[in-house]
Structure formats: C-alpha cells, structure tokens
Write a protein that holds these residues in place. Structure first.
Motif, PDB file in Angstrom:
ATOM      1  N   GLY A  97       0.793  -1.225   0.000  1.00 50.56           N
ATOM      2  CA  GLY A  97       0.000   0.000   0.000  1.00 50.56           C
ATOM      3  C   GLY A  97       0.830   1.282   0.000  1.00 50.56           C
ATOM      4  O   GLY A  97       0.281   2.379   0.080  1.00 50.56           O
ATOM      5  N   GLN A  98       2.165   1.174  -0.118  1.00 50.67           N
ATOM      6  CA  GLN A  98       3.003   2.378  -0.096  1.00 50.67           C
ATOM      7  C   GLN A  98       2.901   3.197  -1.373  1.00 50.67           C
ATOM      8  O   GLN A  98       3.026   4.409  -1.367  1.00 50.67           O
ATOM      9  CB  GLN A  98       4.470   1.998   0.114  1.00 50.67           C
ATOM     10  CG  GLN A  98       4.791   1.450   1.476  1.00 50.67           C
ATOM     11  CD  GLN A  98       6.272   1.123   1.564  1.00 50.67           C
ATOM     12  OE1 GLN A  98       7.106   1.994   1.761  1.00 50.67           O
ATOM     13  NE2 GLN A  98       6.614  -0.136   1.422  1.00 50.67           N
ATOM     14  N   PHE A  99       2.736   2.499  -2.501  1.00 52.40           N
ATOM     15  CA  PHE A  99       2.669   3.197  -3.785  1.00 52.40           C
ATOM     16  C   PHE A  99       1.358   2.852  -4.485  1.00 52.40           C
ATOM     17  O   PHE A  99       0.975   1.682  -4.531  1.00 52.40           O
ATOM     18  CB  PHE A  99       3.821   2.767  -4.704  1.00 52.40           C
ATOM     19  CG  PHE A  99       5.162   3.237  -4.237  1.00 52.40           C
ATOM     20  CD1 PHE A  99       5.641   4.486  -4.611  1.00 52.40           C
ATOM     21  CD2 PHE A  99       5.942   2.438  -3.416  1.00 52.40           C
ATOM     22  CE1 PHE A  99       6.885   4.927  -4.168  1.00 52.40           C
ATOM     23  CE2 PHE A  99       7.190   2.868  -2.971  1.00 52.40           C
ATOM     24  CZ  PHE A  99       7.665   4.117  -3.354  1.00 52.40           C
ATOM     25  N   SER A 100       0.672   3.856  -5.026  1.00 49.34           N
ATOM     26  CA  SER A 100      -0.473   3.557  -5.875  1.00 49.34           C
ATOM     27  C   SER A 100      -0.151   4.044  -7.287  1.00 49.34           C
ATOM     28  O   SER A 100       0.836   4.744  -7.509  1.00 49.34           O
ATOM     29  CB  SER A 100      -1.748   4.185  -5.329  1.00 49.34           C
ATOM     30  OG  SER A 100      -1.525   5.538  -5.071  1.00 49.34           O
ATOM     31  N   VAL A 101      -0.971   3.628  -8.237  1.00 45.87           N
ATOM     32  CA  VAL A 101      -0.685   3.920  -9.646  1.00 45.87           C
ATOM     33  C   VAL A 101      -1.895   4.625 -10.277  1.00 45.87           C
ATOM     34  O   VAL A 101      -2.748   3.997 -10.890  1.00 45.87           O
ATOM     35  CB  VAL A 101      -0.345   2.621 -10.422  1.00 45.87           C
ATOM     36  CG1 VAL A 101       0.008   2.943 -11.869  1.00 45.87           C
ATOM     37  CG2 VAL A 101       0.813   1.877  -9.756  1.00 45.87           C
ATOM     38  N   PRO A 102      -1.985   5.957 -10.104  1.00 50.58           N
ATOM     39  CA  PRO A 102      -3.106   6.686 -10.687  1.00 50.58           C
ATOM     40  C   PRO A 102      -2.884   6.946 -12.180  1.00 50.58           C
ATOM     41  O   PRO A 102      -2.367   7.981 -12.580  1.00 50.58           O
ATOM     42  CB  PRO A 102      -3.119   7.995  -9.888  1.00 50.58           C
ATOM     43  CG  PRO A 102      -1.700   8.190  -9.459  1.00 50.58           C
ATOM     44  CD  PRO A 102      -1.083   6.828  -9.333  1.00 50.58           C
ATOM     45  N   ILE A 103      -3.298   5.999 -12.983  1.00 45.54           N
ATOM     46  CA  ILE A 103      -3.024   6.078 -14.420  1.00 45.54           C
ATOM     47  C   ILE A 103      -4.315   5.754 -15.175  1.00 45.54           C
ATOM     48  O   ILE A 103      -5.130   4.970 -14.695  1.00 45.54           O
ATOM     49  CB  ILE A 103      -1.901   5.077 -14.799  1.00 45.54           C
ATOM     50  CG1 ILE A 103      -1.424   5.264 -16.235  1.00 45.54           C
ATOM     51  CG2 ILE A 103      -2.329   3.641 -14.602  1.00 45.54           C
ATOM     52  CD1 ILE A 103      -0.204   4.403 -16.564  1.00 45.54           C
ATOM     53  N   VAL A 104      -4.493   6.388 -16.328  1.00 45.44           N
ATOM     54  CA  VAL A 104      -5.625   6.051 -17.201  1.00 45.44           C
ATOM     55  C   VAL A 104      -5.059   5.514 -18.509  1.00 45.44           C
ATOM     56  O   VAL A 104      -4.188   6.133 -19.120  1.00 45.44           O
ATOM     57  CB  VAL A 104      -6.508   7.290 -17.493  1.00 45.44           C
ATOM     58  CG1 VAL A 104      -7.575   6.953 -18.527  1.00 45.44           C
ATOM     59  CG2 VAL A 104      -7.159   7.790 -16.206  1.00 45.44           C
ATOM     60  N   LEU A 105      -5.528   4.351 -18.898  1.00 44.52           N
ATOM     61  CA  LEU A 105      -5.166   3.782 -20.191  1.00 44.52           C
ATOM     62  C   LEU A 105      -6.430   3.837 -21.040  1.00 44.52           C
ATOM     63  O   LEU A 105      -7.467   3.330 -20.615  1.00 44.52           O
ATOM     64  CB  LEU A 105      -4.698   2.328 -20.019  1.00 44.52           C
ATOM     65  CG  LEU A 105      -3.644   2.079 -18.929  1.00 44.52           C
ATOM     66  CD1 LEU A 105      -3.391   0.578 -18.766  1.00 44.52           C
ATOM     67  CD2 LEU A 105      -2.343   2.789 -19.261  1.00 44.52           C
ATOM     68  N   ARG A 106      -6.354   4.469 -22.222  1.00 44.46           N
ATOM     69  CA  ARG A 106      -7.585   4.583 -23.001  1.00 44.46           C
ATOM     70  C   ARG A 106      -7.325   4.328 -24.483  1.00 44.46           C
ATOM     71  O   ARG A 106      -6.234   4.612 -25.007  1.00 44.46           O
ATOM     72  CB  ARG A 106      -8.293   5.927 -22.785  1.00 44.46           C
ATOM     73  CG  ARG A 106      -7.430   7.188 -22.835  1.00 44.46           C
ATOM     74  CD  ARG A 106      -8.260   8.418 -23.149  1.00 44.46           C
ATOM     75  NE  ARG A 106      -8.744   8.337 -24.514  1.00 44.46           N
ATOM     76  CZ  ARG A 106      -8.098   8.845 -25.565  1.00 44.46           C
ATOM     77  NH1 ARG A 106      -6.992   9.508 -25.429  1.00 44.46           N
ATOM     78  NH2 ARG A 106      -8.593   8.678 -26.779  1.00 44.46           N
ATOM     79  N   ALA A 107      -8.365   3.829 -25.159  1.00 37.15           N
ATOM     80  CA  ALA A 107      -8.249   3.488 -26.583  1.00 37.15           C
ATOM     81  C   ALA A 107      -9.597   3.001 -27.073  1.00 37.15           C
ATOM     82  O   ALA A 107     -10.448   2.612 -26.272  1.00 37.15           O
ATOM     83  CB  ALA A 107      -7.216   2.373 -26.781  1.00 37.15           C
ATOM     84  N   PRO A 108      -9.774   2.990 -28.401  1.00 35.95           N
ATOM     85  CA  PRO A 108     -10.965   2.314 -28.938  1.00 35.95           C
ATOM     86  C   PRO A 108     -10.817   0.802 -28.817  1.00 35.95           C
ATOM     87  O   PRO A 108      -9.718   0.268 -28.874  1.00 35.95           O
ATOM     88  CB  PRO A 108     -11.007   2.765 -30.401  1.00 35.95           C
ATOM     89  CG  PRO A 108      -9.616   3.189 -30.733  1.00 35.95           C
ATOM     90  CD  PRO A 108      -9.001   3.669 -29.437  1.00 35.95           C
ATOM     91  N   ASN A 109     -11.972   0.159 -28.647  1.00 33.95           N
ATOM     92  CA  ASN A 109     -11.998  -1.271 -28.317  1.00 33.95           C
ATOM     93  C   ASN A 109     -12.968  -1.991 -29.254  1.00 33.95           C
ATOM     94  O   ASN A 109     -13.858  -1.397 -29.831  1.00 33.95           O
ATOM     95  CB  ASN A 109     -12.480  -1.389 -26.855  1.00 33.95           C
ATOM     96  CG  ASN A 109     -12.491  -2.806 -26.346  1.00 33.95           C
ATOM     97  OD1 ASN A 109     -11.513  -3.535 -26.495  1.00 33.95           O
ATOM     98  ND2 ASN A 109     -13.600  -3.226 -25.745  1.00 33.95           N
TER      99      ASN A 109
END
Lengths: 325, 327
Positions: B107-119
């Motif tokens: 729980g020390q590091f979180s990963v606030p990332i958005v991966l986006r693309a057409p699917n």
C-alpha cells in the motif's frame, strides 16, 4: 566534479552496509532452510559492493529500483533489517506488510521503489520515475538495476530507446554476474560486452568490474553527476559474480567448484575488510561486526515474534479507494 | 449543455482535467503532431505543448511502463493506445505492474493512471484489430474497467478516471466516435464509476449491455416494442466496479435477462454477469440467462461474415424470444 570522500570513516561505513547485507542474507538462507521463509529467495551474496557503492553515489531523494534480487539494495538504501526480515517471514511488520515477500521490497521513505519479479519489466518503470523528475523540473536521478539476462528482453530495449529519445536522467546498471539463472552469458548474448547495447540508442556507456566498493562508488558518482548535469541517460555494465545459486533451489551445477573458489578469493566484502585491517582499523571492524550481528539477531527475533497480516489487509492494498468488484 | 460527438467529449474531458491539474499529461502514438489516429486529441499539442502531449514511438510496453513509473511518484498519466488490441504487447506492464504495485508495496505506492483506446470491432479490420479486451482486463483485481456508450458518459467517466487513485482502463469505440449527444458543460460534473444507467425502461425482459452494444440493444428494444414486448436496457457503463444492484433490481422486475456484448462466449464479462444473476436473483428468474456474444471464431475480414459473428439486432431478438419462450 565533487571531491569524493575517501576517508577510513566512509570506508568503514560502506563495509558495515556490505557486511550487514552479507550477514542478513546468510541468516535468511538459514531461516529458509528451516522453513521459516517461503517461496523464492534470491541471494545477493558476492555482489554487495554494487548496491552499497551505488547508494553512496546517489542522493537519498534519488529513485532506485531493482530486480527480485533486491535485499542488498533495500538495506543499502536504509531499509531497517527488521522490516526486511519480517517481510521475508511474511509478517505484517514487513516493509510490504508481508504481501510482497523476498522479491518485492519497497520503502517509500528511503526511495527504494521496489524489487520486481518479471525480468526487465521494471526497467521502463525506472525510466518513468526519471520522466517524472524531468517533468517537474527536479534534479533527481533514477537508477535501475538488472542482470545481463535482462538485456535480451523487449522492455530493456524500449526503456533504453525512450530514455535516450526523451533525454531522461536515468542510469541503467547491468549487474553482469555472468549467469542468467543457469545459462552463461556466452549462450545468451551475441556480444561479450553488454555495454555495447547503448550504441544503437546513441547512449553513453561505461563498463567496469566491481573490484571494490570505493571503486564502484567512484565510477558511479562520476556517471551520476554527469547524468544529473546533462539529463542524458547512461548504460553501465558492472562485472560481478554471485556466490550462491540463482535462488535457494539452485545448486549451481552449471559452474565448476574451481571457478567459484577463484571468485570467492576476490570477495569484495573480504577485500574491504583486509584493506581496513591493514590501515589499522581492526578495532572498528570488530565493533561494527558485533553491531551487525546483534542487528541481524534482533531482526530475526523481531520477524519471528511479529504477527501475520490478516485478511482485512487485502482489500485496502488492492485498491486505494473502495474495492472494485 | 452542448451537442458533442463522442470523440469530442473524450477530448473535452482530457482538456478540462489537464487545465485543472498540472500533473496530468497525455502520451501515445500519433497523439501530438498527427492530431490523434482517430483525432481524439486534435488540437491538444497546440494547446498544451510537447511537454504534456507526448508523441511516443511504437513502444506500447515502454511508454506504459514509463507512465506507471511516473504515476508511482506523483504524476497522473493518460496513455492512449491506437487501439486496445495493441495493449496486448503491454499486457505484462498492465497485469504485473499497474495492477500489482499497490499490493506488492503493502500500500506504499499507488498507480493513478488512465489507459484509453478504442476497443472491439471496427468494421472489417480483421482478426488482430477487433478484440474486445475488457474481458481480459476485467478479471484482474487492482484494475478498473469502464466502457461508456454515450458522449456524456464518455466525458463524465473519463474525468472520474483521471481523478481516481487507481489504474483505470477506459474502453472507447471507433464505431462510437461520431455518435452525437448532449454533454454537460460543467467541468465539475463527473459520472461516477460503478453505477449503471437504465437506458430504456421496460417490464418484460432485461437486456444488459455496454459500449456499442447499448445502442444495438436499444434498436432491438424498439423492434420488440412493435411486437408488444417491453424491454429494459441496462447500460452498464462500468464493468469493474460492476453495478450488481442495478442488474438484480431490473431482473427482479422483468424475471428474464439477456446479456449482449462483443467478445467471445468462453468465460468473460457476460459469463460473470450471468453468474451473478443466478446467484443473486435465482428465485426471480423465469428463464435461463442467455448471452449474445461474438461467435467463437477469430474475427473474419469478409463484411458479411463479420456481421454474422458480431452480436446484432436479430440475434438479440432471437435470444429475447427464447427467454420469453416465444420461439
């Protein structure tokens, strides 16, 4: 160039860190044999001068991360032996609350950004921390470690390529210990000189053997200073050797006893000790070794006595907010 | 309110969030100078400059990993893949790093990332460019998976995703990019994750869908109305977290359910939904839950065969008739 500290005091401090890693891992191996540690345990024994020399070449606010052979770097960065040993024992007092184990040592406070279990997969992560430093206009340097077995996989090349293209302040350190698990470098790479991999990316390269911890510190400090100054990455190959098998289950039959004995004669920890003894530091050495023995004994006791994590820990460590089901 | 196309709604969300938060940046292939392979990021390079709208070479694994590392130490990356198909070469980064770093670090590091693309399918682009990737990713604890069907949801949910502290995978669709809809202008109007939308109310049968299949299901519901059948269409919008309550509530009313989606029939999100319905609303069911999925083949190029394998209005009608015992 900053003037480098070459005092006996510093050398003793670095010796202490190396000796701590050595003794910590010897005791971890013993605990593993007793069934107190599960899963995989990859020992760093023989390579200590690299993590310790590298830490001495870096600032504490710089980012460092490595492979699953991560105890050495974590301890060098300043992780408490208690938190490290408790993690191996799977206890909630461990650095990763007993959820990571041997391969996943993280310590935010000391900027130890992890040990990672997929060969090469952490290399772009390391580059990403350098990206963040540059994005924010900070002068931190990132250093990412991997073995020579990792330089064949794609993420190494993508990480190198992008670091060079985007001029990111990252030092790629290849700890060439000659064996990718049981396969010698002659059967994994078409070249003997790993640092040549930098050429195709227009990246600076360096190559040297980990003869002593001071030598490693000196060489890396010059590189880190340049990377910090220019924001240009560098690939560094450091030749080393691991005395133990790839992991605890590996008897190391792929190399001869003579080869191993020959390498052990060049043991960096022993050599540092001999050198310091010759400089009249016997008393200090004995004091340090006693302290380290006590520290490791204390770490084992702490790990044994610590409680295990309960199931309530699982949800909040999987998502930051509410669990997504 | 403004009338926006889906692609413009996605862009509006990114622009508003980048103006709100310096830590947010966009990286991907052709997102800058080319203006986006599907023009989603059109004009953004000019607006934000090359520091924050970053053209990457063809290195999905590399720039995904770099973005994960940047997120660990405080940035908030938006990663655009040209299509979700190409995320397959970054699968290790998503599975082993984005989804695991929080847990591995205690729980020390979180990963606030958005991966986006057409699917999913995009009209005759063949087997390697037509994957419905949500089924692969929704299985992974540590990830969130969204698949909005309308411009308003695309904007509101992408904004929620960018502000989230965990990795969010955002599934758009080439076939939806030109769809127009009313979109709120208020930059603080967010659409939460994990809340399904009743796209059409009905009482005889529930059709559960997401992304493009929401629109196909609404067409099917209109056709059913002409036959005197009242179909409720649930647009999930969010796959993980899943709005179990909305599904159960609807099935309790209609007693019959059809799940319509792109993706193969073996396992997957449709099977997950069927499982939840039978577990949570068993006594309310008057018929087995049926799934209308992509047929169990790699996507064929031939136009007629492609239409044959992807879920269509006639196949949804057929399934509805079956659960109503009308066939």
């Amino acid at each position: 160039m900053t003037t480098l500290d070459t005092s006996d005091e510093l050398h003793l401090k670095l010796y202490r860190q190396m000796f701590l890693i050595r003794r910590f891992e010897e005791e971890a191996a013993r605990a593993y044999a007793q069934g107190k540690i599960g899963g995989f345990l990859h020992l760093y024994i023989g390579q200590e001068a690299i993590a310790v020399g590298a830490h001495a070449a870096m600032r504490q606010d710089d980012y460092m991360l490595t492979t699953y052979r991560d105890h050495g770097l974590a301890l060098a960065r300043g992780m408490a032996p208690r938190a490290a040993m408790a993690e191996l024992f799977g206890k909630v007092t461990g650095c990763s609350k007993g959820l990571g184990g041997s391969m996943h040592f993280f310590d935010r406070e000391h900027n130890m950004l992890g040990g990672y279990g997929i060969v090469g997969g952490h290399i772009p992560i390391g580059v990403g921390t350098a990206f963040a430093s540059k994005y924010r206009g900070e002068d931190r340097v990132s250093m990412v470690f991997f073995g020579e077995g990792a330089v064949s996989i794609g993420d190494f090349h993508e990480g190198m390529s992008l670091a060079s293209l985007w001029r990111l302040p990252v030092v790629f350190v290849c700890e060439n210990n000659e064996y990718a698990m049981g396969t010698p470098i002659s059967r994994t790479l078409s070249v003997a000189d790993v640092s040549q991999k930098a050429l195709g990316y227009g990246m600076a390269r360096e190559r040297f053997a980990a003869e002593s911890v001071i030598h490693v510190r000196d060489r890396l400090r010059a590189i880190v200073d340049r990377v910090r100054e220019t924001s240009e990455p560098t690939l560094v190959e450091i030749q080393t050797y691991r005395f133990r098998g790839h992991s605890m289950s590996d008897p190391g039959k792929y190399r001869t006893k003579e080869e191993l004995e020959e390498r052990k004669r060049k043991d960096v920890v022993l050599r540092a000790r001999v050198e310091l003894e010759e400089k009249g530091q016997s008393e200090a050495l004995e004091r340090i070794e006693k302290e380290v023995e006590d520290e490791v004994t204390d770490a084992i006791r702490f790990a044994e006595e610590s409680p295990e994590p309960g199931p309530e820990i699982l949800a909040p460590t999987t998502y930051t907010g509410a669990f997504a089901r | 309110m403004s009338t926006l196309r889906y692609r413009d709604a996605v862009r509006a969300a990114m622009i508003e969030e980048m103006e709100r938060d310096e830590r947010v940046f966009l990286v991907g292939e052709e997102v800058g100078h080319y203006q986006g392979a599907y023009k989603v990021s059109e004009g953004m390079l000019e607006r934000f400059g090359p520091k924050r709208v970053i053209d990457a070479p063809i290195t999905e694994s590399g720039f995904t990993g770099i973005s994960i590392g940047a997120a660990m130490v405080g940035l908030r990356p938006i990663v655009e893949y040209m299509t979700w198909n190409f995320s397959a070469v970054a699968f290790d980064q998503i599975l082993n790093n984005a989804a695991k770093i929080r847990q591995m670090s205690g729980g020390q590091f979180s990963v606030p990332i958005v991966l986006r693309a057409p699917n999913a399918s995009a009209r005759q682009v063949g087997s390697q460019h037509s994957h419905a990737m949500e089924h692969f990713y929704a299985q992974v604890p540590g990830l969130k998976v969204l698949a909005p069907a309308t411009p308003a949801d695309a904007k509101g949910m992408l904004k929620s995703a960018i502000r989230d502290e965990d990795p969010v995978l955002f599934m758009e669709s080439e076939t939806l990019y030109n769809v127009k809809g009313e979109v709120p202008d208020d930059p603080e109007l967010l659409v939460p994750m994990g809340v399904a939308n009743v796209a059409r109310e009905g009482k005889d049968v529930t059709i559960i869908a997401w992304s493009r299949l929401t629109h196909v299901s609404l067409e099917a519901a209109a056709a059913l109305e002409k036959e005197g059948i009242s179909a409720e269409v649930i647009d999930l919008r969010s796959i993980r977290p899943l709005d179990e309550e909305a599904i159960v509530k609807s099935v309790r009313k209609t007693h019959r359910a059809v799940v319509a989606y792109e993706g193969w029939p073996f396992g997957g999100v449709g099977a997950e939904i069927s499982d939840r319905i039978q577990r949570l609303a068993f006594d309310d069911l008057d018929a087995p839950v049926l799934r209308v999925s992509t047929l169990d083949y790699p996507m064929p190029y031939n136009a007629k065969l492609e239409q044959h394998v992807i879920p269509s209005v006639p196949r949804i009608l057929e399934a509805v008739n079956q659960v109503l015992y009308r066939s």
